[in-house]
Design an enzyme around this catalytic site. Structure first.
Site, mmCIF file in Angstrom:
data_model
loop_
_atom_site.group_PDB
_atom_site.id
_atom_site.type_symbol
_atom_site.label_atom_id
_atom_site.label_comp_id
_atom_site.label_asym_id
_atom_site.label_seq_id
_atom_site.Cartn_x
_atom_site.Cartn_y
_atom_site.Cartn_z
ATOM 1 N N PHE A 81 -0.591 -5.570 -19.380
ATOM 2 C CA PHE A 81 -0.757 -6.826 -19.848
ATOM 3 C C PHE A 81 0.186 -7.202 -20.369
ATOM 4 O O PHE A 81 0.137 -7.403 -22.100
ATOM 5 C CB PHE A 81 -2.122 -7.909 -20.417
ATOM 6 C CG PHE A 81 -3.412 -7.648 -19.083
ATOM 7 C CD1 PHE A 81 -3.560 -8.148 -17.876
ATOM 8 C CD2 PHE A 81 -4.521 -7.024 -18.914
ATOM 9 C CE1 PHE A 81 -4.168 -8.184 -16.822
ATOM 10 C CE2 PHE A 81 -5.367 -6.662 -17.994
ATOM 11 C CZ PHE A 81 -4.981 -7.280 -17.474
ATOM 12 N N GLY A 82 1.284 -6.207 -20.431
ATOM 13 C CA GLY A 82 2.623 -6.372 -21.769
ATOM 14 C C GLY A 82 2.981 -7.396 -21.462
ATOM 15 O O GLY A 82 4.090 -7.614 -20.029
ATOM 16 N N ARG A 83 2.936 -8.706 -22.195
ATOM 17 C CA ARG A 83 4.692 -9.667 -22.785
ATOM 18 C C ARG A 83 4.096 -10.591 -23.193
ATOM 19 O O ARG A 83 3.237 -10.021 -23.634
ATOM 20 C CB ARG A 83 3.723 -10.881 -21.086
ATOM 21 C CG ARG A 83 2.830 -11.072 -21.484
ATOM 22 C CD ARG A 83 2.412 -11.606 -19.730
ATOM 23 N NE ARG A 83 1.861 -10.918 -18.360
ATOM 24 C CZ ARG A 83 2.089 -11.181 -17.376
ATOM 25 N NH1 ARG A 83 1.555 -12.347 -17.635
ATOM 26 N NH2 ARG A 83 1.329 -9.998 -16.655
ATOM 27 N N GLU A 84 4.799 -11.282 -23.740
ATOM 28 C CA GLU A 84 4.769 -12.048 -24.882
ATOM 29 C C GLU A 84 4.545 -11.118 -26.498
ATOM 30 O O GLU A 84 4.439 -11.926 -27.044
ATOM 31 C CB GLU A 84 4.685 -13.431 -24.703
ATOM 32 C CG GLU A 84 5.076 -14.049 -23.591
ATOM 33 C CD GLU A 84 3.693 -15.268 -23.542
ATOM 34 O OE1 GLU A 84 3.109 -15.495 -24.091
ATOM 35 O OE2 GLU A 84 4.802 -16.204 -22.581
ATOM 36 N N ARG A 122 1.781 -8.833 -26.578
ATOM 37 C CA ARG A 122 0.967 -8.287 -25.876
ATOM 38 C C ARG A 122 0.944 -7.528 -25.489
ATOM 39 O O ARG A 122 1.834 -6.932 -24.458
ATOM 40 C CB ARG A 122 0.238 -9.699 -25.998
ATOM 41 C CG ARG A 122 -0.157 -10.661 -27.489
ATOM 42 C CD ARG A 122 -0.768 -11.812 -26.940
ATOM 43 N NE ARG A 122 -0.862 -12.232 -28.174
ATOM 44 C CZ ARG A 122 -0.365 -13.749 -28.073
ATOM 45 N NH1 ARG A 122 0.306 -14.049 -27.598
ATOM 46 N NH2 ARG A 122 -0.786 -14.430 -29.378
ATOM 47 N N CYS A 142 0.954 -1.506 0.470
ATOM 48 C CA CYS A 142 0.176 0.215 0.081
ATOM 49 C C CYS A 142 1.207 1.163 0.099
ATOM 50 O O CYS A 142 1.669 1.589 0.734
ATOM 51 C CB CYS A 142 -1.042 0.399 1.234
ATOM 52 S SG CYS A 142 -1.851 1.038 1.829
#
Length: 269
Positions: free
Chosen positions: A246-249, A251, A107
């Site tokens: 969701f930035g990975r591979e 995408r 937090c």
């Protein structure tokens, strides 16, 4: 104080039991003081603490870099003090943003004394930075190659700065995601890196304080490998910050101000 420590444990499983040694991250209470007065106490990885103090002071509105006269890091019996000595005008203005908090690693808003401070007004993001889809979607994977403390312990977050054509140029790690970001921002300010020339990349979710700190830093793009919260996106939209998650591979999902991510038309159905 080191950022990790070797700890003995007993490994149990179907194949039997054995004694092992694991490297685990340290966390220590770090008090940030301004001109002798404690402003915040955070549980933090005990590394890059000058960067942390400067970045925290800047993103929380305590003082700008040019108002910080010196920084001292002192190890005490109870923990560590990161002592900032700031210009008189900054010290006089600090009362409105006074905090007295013990912040758990998950937090970044504990201890504020009003709802207005939780969702504070942010300056507009004006940077014209644009990234190609391949650059933006690959930034999270590129960050993964610059996380030695994570590789050792598997228990810390990272924040990195990505510049087009150069890749990840700076990384900081910490048990707390917001602490890692403050350390990155402090290090970038000390290195005189223009925040408008690159994107902030983080290994965590995008929560409100991550948006606030990125906007205060002045970077126009925030890329995360995990999800954003709805409130974080409302804050980012209002401030003009581009948030991609969701930035990975290869995408990516772009949620706010998508004009800064240039789509490769060959990948568009």
């Amino acid at each position: 104080m080191k950022a990790s420590r070797s700890i003995s444990a007993r490994a149990l499983g179907p194949e039997g039991a054995r004694d092992i040694t694991r490297s685990l991250p340290e966390e220590v209470p770090v008090a940030i003081t301004c001109n002798g007065t404690t402003q915040a106490v955070m549980m933090t990885s005990p590394a890059d603490l000058e960067d942390f103090a400067i970045g925290f002071a800047m993103t929380e509105g305590f003082a700008r870099l040019d108002q910080i006269e010196r920084v001292e890091v002192m190890e005490l019996a109870q923990g560590i003090e990161a002592r900032l000595w700031i210009a008189e005008e900054a010290a006089n203005a600090l009362g409105a943003r006074r905090r007295a908090m013990m912040g758990p690693v998950g937090c970044g808003l504990c201890g504020i004394d009003s709802l207005e401070q939780a969702l504070r007004d942010l300056p507009p993001v004006t940077g014209r930075l644009a990234l190609s889809l391949s650059e933006a979607a690959g930034a999270g994977d590129a960050l993964r190659a610059h996380q030695p403390l994570h590789d050792l312990t598997h228990a810390v977050h990272a924040a990195g700065f990505f510049i087009p054509g150069q890749g990840i140029v700076m990384v900081r790690e910490d048990v707390g995601r917001h602490n890692a970001l403050d350390k990155l921002i402090g290090a970038a300010l000390r290195a005189e890196i223009d925040p408008a020339c690159g994107a902030v990349v983080i290994t965590s979710r995008v929560s409100v304080e991550m948006v606030q700190k990125t906007v205060m830093f002045g970077s126009p793009i925030l890329i995360a490998v995990s999800a954003p919260t709805a409130q974080a996106l409302r804050s980012a939209e209002a401030a003009g910050l581009s948030v991609a998650a969701f930035g990975r591979e290869g995408r990516l999902q772009v949620f706010t101000h998508p004009h800064r991510i240039q789509e490769d038309r060959s990948h568009v159905a």
